[in-house]
Design an enzyme around this catalytic site. Structure first.
Site, PDB file in Angstrom:
ATOM      1  N   HIS A   1     -48.823   2.908 -44.174  1.00 54.79           N
ATOM      2  CA  HIS A   1     -49.991   3.391 -44.915  1.00 54.79           C
ATOM      3  C   HIS A   1     -51.024   3.914 -43.911  1.00 54.79           C
ATOM      4  O   HIS A   1     -51.158   3.373 -42.815  1.00 54.79           O
ATOM      5  CB  HIS A   1     -50.570   2.247 -45.751  1.00 54.79           C
ATOM      6  CG  HIS A   1     -51.598   2.699 -46.727  1.00 54.79           C
ATOM      7  ND1 HIS A   1     -52.886   3.004 -46.346  1.00 54.79           N
ATOM      8  CD2 HIS A   1     -51.530   2.933 -48.067  1.00 54.79           C
ATOM      9  CE1 HIS A   1     -53.561   3.401 -47.410  1.00 54.79           C
ATOM     10  NE2 HIS A   1     -52.761   3.366 -48.471  1.00 54.79           N
TER      11      HIS A   1
ATOM     12  N   GLU B   1     -49.645  10.840 -49.192  1.00 56.97           N
ATOM     13  CA  GLU B   1     -51.020  10.366 -49.360  1.00 56.97           C
ATOM     14  C   GLU B   1     -51.927  11.083 -48.373  1.00 56.97           C
ATOM     15  O   GLU B   1     -51.963  10.734 -47.196  1.00 56.97           O
ATOM     16  CB  GLU B   1     -51.101   8.859 -49.101  1.00 56.97           C
ATOM     17  CG  GLU B   1     -50.386   8.024 -50.131  1.00 56.97           C
ATOM     18  CD  GLU B   1     -51.082   6.681 -50.307  1.00 56.97           C
ATOM     19  OE1 GLU B   1     -51.310   6.307 -51.460  1.00 56.97           O
ATOM     20  OE2 GLU B   1     -51.438   6.044 -49.307  1.00 56.97           O
TER      21      GLU B   1
END
Ligand code: PGA
Length: 218
Positions: A92, A149
């Site tokens: 992430h 993302e």
């Protein structure tokens, strides 16, 4: 099946997690076209596991790049055995930015997941798709779910336009091959359908924290 993944990041404690889970169960929400997945902080895994409706799966937000061993503070795939973890969020942007994870760390985490029969959800943004894919073993690429993302879309309320997401998915396919593709970045009940129309799922941070927002999205 569309993946709807709640990423709680480092929010919640035993009590607030239990409240969320109790309301979630009471809502009796069911969407036969979606697979609902909760990724709580490590310390809340047991309470979430023990209070989840049967059809909801459990994920974690990170995993050690090393096997079980002398790695104080790390959570290895062995530590996760018995919890029925189906997915791990790997790489992430918050892990890359605040914990300085490299492409190689992430490739090693992917390898740990695959050895343990857990599906890695590899997060990328468009600047480094090719370098991240290059670090991951060729035979592991097709076993990843890839989450696009974009940094500017995370937690900002500025979700990426669907057309841009589609363009980036084309890039991802070039380097990762045929994998499941999902989108994350300010997804909420008002825009979730737009993304589910073009891909395999969504990774949801902010709008997963309040159970009512999350239920509305499902
Ligand atoms: P957000 O977070 O939904 O708050 O933008 C998404 C994520 O970081 O996975």
């Amino acid at each position: 099946m569309k993946l709807i993944i709640a990423n709680w990041k480092s929010h919640k404690n035993q009590q607030t997690a239990l409240e969320w889970l109790t309301t979630f169960k009471q809502s009796k929400i069911h969407n036969p076209e979606s697979s609902i997945i909760i990724a709580p902080p490590m310390s809340l895994l047991s309470i979430v596991k023990n209070n989840l409706p049967e059809e909801v799966s459990l994920a974690v937000q990170d995993i050690s790049p090393f096997p079980a061993g002398k790695y104080t503070g790390a959570v290895s795939s062995q530590n996760l055995e018995g919890l029925d973890i189906k997915y791990v969020i790997v790489g992430h942007s918050e892990r890359r930015r605040y914990f300085h994870e490299t492409h190689n760390d992430i490739a090693n985490k992917v390898a740990q997941c695959i050895e343990a029969n857990i599906t890695p959800i590899v997060c990328v943004d468009d600047e480094y798709i090719s370098s991240q894919a290059a670090a991951i073993k060729q035979e592991h690429l097709s076993k990843c779910v890839v989450a696009y993302e974009e940094l500017s879309a995370i937690g900002s309320g500025k979700n990426m336009p669907v057309e841009k997401v589609q363009e980036v998915f084309e890039q991802i396919k070039k380097y990762f091959g045929e994998t499941k593709l999902i989108y994350g970045g300010s997804v909420d009940a008002s825009n979730v359908q737009d993304y589910l129309d073009i891909c395999d799922g969504v990774l949801v941070g902010t709008a997963s924290l309040d159970v009512n927002d999350f239920v509305a999205m499902i």
